[in-house]
Design a protein around this motif. Sequence first.
Motif, PDB file in Angstrom:
ATOM      1  N   ASP A  84       0.853  -1.196   0.000  1.00  0.00           N
ATOM      2  CA  ASP A  84       0.000   0.000   0.000  1.00  0.00           C
ATOM      3  C   ASP A  84       0.886   1.242   0.000  1.00  0.00           C
ATOM      4  O   ASP A  84       1.112   1.862   1.039  1.00  0.00           O
ATOM      5  CB  ASP A  84      -0.907  -0.046   1.237  1.00  0.00           C
ATOM      6  CG  ASP A  84      -1.873   1.118   1.330  1.00  0.00           C
ATOM      7  OD1 ASP A  84      -1.952   1.895   0.367  1.00  0.00           O
ATOM      8  OD2 ASP A  84      -2.533   1.244   2.384  1.00  0.00           O
ATOM      9  N   SER A  85       1.382   1.627  -1.159  1.00  0.00           N
ATOM     10  CA  SER A  85       2.376   2.696  -1.261  1.00  0.00           C
ATOM     11  C   SER A  85       1.965   3.972  -0.546  1.00  0.00           C
ATOM     12  O   SER A  85       2.782   4.630   0.104  1.00  0.00           O
ATOM     13  CB  SER A  85       2.668   3.008  -2.734  1.00  0.00           C
ATOM     14  OG  SER A  85       3.292   1.911  -3.369  1.00  0.00           O
ATOM     15  N   ASN A  86       0.702   4.361  -0.652  1.00  0.00           N
ATOM     16  CA  ASN A  86       0.252   5.644  -0.098  1.00  0.00           C
ATOM     17  C   ASN A  86      -0.593   5.512   1.160  1.00  0.00           C
ATOM     18  O   ASN A  86      -1.307   6.449   1.531  1.00  0.00           O
ATOM     19  CB  ASN A  86      -0.530   6.414  -1.173  1.00  0.00           C
ATOM     20  CG  ASN A  86       0.355   6.825  -2.338  1.00  0.00           C
ATOM     21  OD1 ASN A  86       1.387   7.445  -2.142  1.00  0.00           O
ATOM     22  ND2 ASN A  86      -0.037   6.468  -3.552  1.00  0.00           N
ATOM     23  N   ALA A  87      -0.515   4.351   1.802  1.00  0.00           N
ATOM     24  CA  ALA A  87      -1.209   4.119   3.080  1.00  0.00           C
ATOM     25  C   ALA A  87      -2.698   4.431   2.974  1.00  0.00           C
ATOM     26  O   ALA A  87      -3.281   5.115   3.818  1.00  0.00           O
ATOM     27  CB  ALA A  87      -0.569   4.939   4.206  1.00  0.00           C
ATOM     28  N   ARG A  88      -3.344   3.872   1.954  1.00  0.00           N
ATOM     29  CA  ARG A  88      -4.770   4.111   1.736  1.00  0.00           C
ATOM     30  C   ARG A  88      -5.658   3.087   2.443  1.00  0.00           C
ATOM     31  O   ARG A  88      -6.886   3.167   2.343  1.00  0.00           O
ATOM     32  CB  ARG A  88      -5.084   4.110   0.234  1.00  0.00           C
ATOM     33  CG  ARG A  88      -4.476   5.276  -0.526  1.00  0.00           C
ATOM     34  CD  ARG A  88      -5.017   5.329  -1.949  1.00  0.00           C
ATOM     35  NE  ARG A  88      -4.559   4.186  -2.736  1.00  0.00           N
ATOM     36  CZ  ARG A  88      -5.236   3.654  -3.752  1.00  0.00           C
ATOM     37  NH1 ARG A  88      -6.427   4.124  -4.081  1.00  0.00           N
ATOM     38  NH2 ARG A  88      -4.729   2.637  -4.433  1.00  0.00           N
ATOM     39  N   THR A  89      -5.074   2.135   3.133  1.00  0.00           N
ATOM     40  CA  THR A  89      -5.869   1.134   3.854  1.00  0.00           C
ATOM     41  C   THR A  89      -6.762   1.823   4.887  1.00  0.00           C
ATOM     42  O   THR A  89      -6.254   2.556   5.739  1.00  0.00           O
ATOM     43  CB  THR A  89      -4.959   0.122   4.568  1.00  0.00           C
ATOM     44  OG1 THR A  89      -4.158  -0.567   3.598  1.00  0.00           O
ATOM     45  CG2 THR A  89      -5.778  -0.891   5.350  1.00  0.00           C
ATOM     46  N   THR A 126       8.322   0.420   5.857  1.00  0.00           N
ATOM     47  CA  THR A 126       8.551   1.521   4.922  1.00  0.00           C
ATOM     48  C   THR A 126       9.729   1.193   4.022  1.00  0.00           C
ATOM     49  O   THR A 126      10.844   0.964   4.498  1.00  0.00           O
ATOM     50  CB  THR A 126       8.817   2.832   5.677  1.00  0.00           C
ATOM     51  OG1 THR A 126       7.726   3.087   6.575  1.00  0.00           O
ATOM     52  CG2 THR A 126       8.953   4.001   4.709  1.00  0.00           C
ATOM     53  N   ALA A 127       9.467   1.153   2.716  1.00  0.00           N
ATOM     54  CA  ALA A 127      10.522   0.798   1.749  1.00  0.00           C
ATOM     55  C   ALA A 127      10.205   1.463   0.418  1.00  0.00           C
ATOM     56  O   ALA A 127       9.134   1.240  -0.151  1.00  0.00           O
ATOM     57  CB  ALA A 127      10.606  -0.713   1.575  1.00  0.00           C
ATOM     58  N   GLY A 128      11.126   2.299  -0.076  1.00  0.00           N
ATOM     59  CA  GLY A 128      10.916   2.970  -1.351  1.00  0.00           C
ATOM     60  C   GLY A 128      10.441   4.399  -1.158  1.00  0.00           C
ATOM     61  O   GLY A 128       9.763   4.712  -0.188  1.00  0.00           O
ATOM     62  N   GLU A 129      10.783   5.267  -2.122  1.00  0.00           N
ATOM     63  CA  GLU A 129      10.431   6.675  -1.993  1.00  0.00           C
ATOM     64  C   GLU A 129       8.976   6.965  -2.350  1.00  0.00           C
ATOM     65  O   GLU A 129       8.216   7.468  -1.538  1.00  0.00           O
ATOM     66  CB  GLU A 129      11.363   7.524  -2.871  1.00  0.00           C
ATOM     67  CG  GLU A 129      12.819   7.501  -2.403  1.00  0.00           C
ATOM     68  CD  GLU A 129      13.695   8.410  -3.233  1.00  0.00           C
ATOM     69  OE1 GLU A 129      13.162   9.150  -4.086  1.00  0.00           O
ATOM     70  OE2 GLU A 129      14.918   8.386  -3.031  1.00  0.00           O
ATOM     71  N   LYS A 130       8.577   6.672  -3.599  1.00  0.00           N
ATOM     72  CA  LYS A 130       7.217   6.975  -4.033  1.00  0.00           C
ATOM     73  C   LYS A 130       6.351   5.729  -4.150  1.00  0.00           C
ATOM     74  O   LYS A 130       5.136   5.795  -3.986  1.00  0.00           O
ATOM     75  CB  LYS A 130       7.247   7.715  -5.371  1.00  0.00           C
ATOM     76  CG  LYS A 130       7.891   9.095  -5.282  1.00  0.00           C
ATOM     77  CD  LYS A 130       7.804   9.825  -6.617  1.00  0.00           C
ATOM     78  CE  LYS A 130       8.400  11.219  -6.502  1.00  0.00           C
ATOM     79  NZ  LYS A 130       8.315  11.966  -7.790  1.00  0.00           N
ATOM     80  N   ARG A 131       6.964   4.605  -4.454  1.00  0.00           N
ATOM     81  CA  ARG A 131       6.270   3.320  -4.498  1.00  0.00           C
ATOM     82  C   ARG A 131       7.017   2.335  -3.614  1.00  0.00           C
ATOM     83  O   ARG A 131       8.218   2.489  -3.370  1.00  0.00           O
ATOM     84  CB  ARG A 131       6.218   2.782  -5.929  1.00  0.00           C
ATOM     85  CG  ARG A 131       5.403   3.612  -6.886  1.00  0.00           C
ATOM     86  CD  ARG A 131       5.308   2.931  -8.242  1.00  0.00           C
ATOM     87  NE  ARG A 131       4.660   1.623  -8.138  1.00  0.00           N
ATOM     88  CZ  ARG A 131       4.562   0.764  -9.140  1.00  0.00           C
ATOM     89  NH1 ARG A 131       5.104   1.057 -10.332  1.00  0.00           N
ATOM     90  NH2 ARG A 131       3.957  -0.393  -8.987  1.00  0.00           N
ATOM     91  N   VAL A 132       6.311   1.342  -3.148  1.00  0.00           N
ATOM     92  CA  VAL A 132       6.957   0.331  -2.317  1.00  0.00           C
ATOM     93  C   VAL A 132       8.042  -0.371  -3.112  1.00  0.00           C
ATOM     94  O   VAL A 132       7.799  -0.862  -4.225  1.00  0.00           O
ATOM     95  CB  VAL A 132       5.926  -0.687  -1.796  1.00  0.00           C
ATOM     96  CG1 VAL A 132       6.630  -1.855  -1.101  1.00  0.00           C
ATOM     97  CG2 VAL A 132       4.944  -0.022  -0.843  1.00  0.00           C
TER      98      VAL A 132
END
Length: 220
Positions: A84-89, A126-132
């Motif tokens: 969930d790259s943008n924590a939308r859960t 947390t892993a990756g800048e814009k995408r996981v």
Amino acid sequence: MNVVVNAAMSADGKLSSRRREQVTISGSEDFERVDRLRADSDAVVVGIGTVLADDPRLTVKDRDRRERRLENGEPANPARVVVDSNARTPPDARIVDEQAETYLCVSENAPVERRMNLSDRATLVTAGEKRVDLLRAFAMLQQNGLERLMVEGGGELIFSLLENGLVDELTVFVGPQIIGGRDAPTLADGDGFVENFPELSLEELEKVDDGVLLRWTVQY
């Protein structure tokens, strides 16, 4: 680490309709197989699209299987992992309830407020800048003792895992229906491959319910 992608698709390769609503493709025999596979896994992995569309719980349904896990010194249910790259859960999603431990793989770009709202419901990776960054995220999951991962979709996540060389086995139930639609999700969405296509070695073919179960190992 061993990563098994498990999916059910229609005869024309669709995971659901163009509305991206949950469609029943498998029958009772395949549902039992999936539950056994979950019970044998350390964690079940899905992408945020699956969480938002289906609100799954991803727990083991059969009581005897949960009890056997407990007898073996394991939690009753495998852990759950959401990419969930943008924590939308949603904080009230069933996947972050108390039935099992949950890991949320997010990027550094995920809004701080969303991460804070989820931090007491799940372990944030947390892993990756814009995408996981899947390679880093899966390495961190492995450090937490998760060795046997079962991936249940969706197509964007499956493609990204294949792209990163992270899939060991692909198991697909092909159901006896046609869904159609150019915008309906497929087994491996994302950008698609134009070269260096992952190759599959067929290990098993079995009639299940009114469909067929195919199991491949992935060659890179």
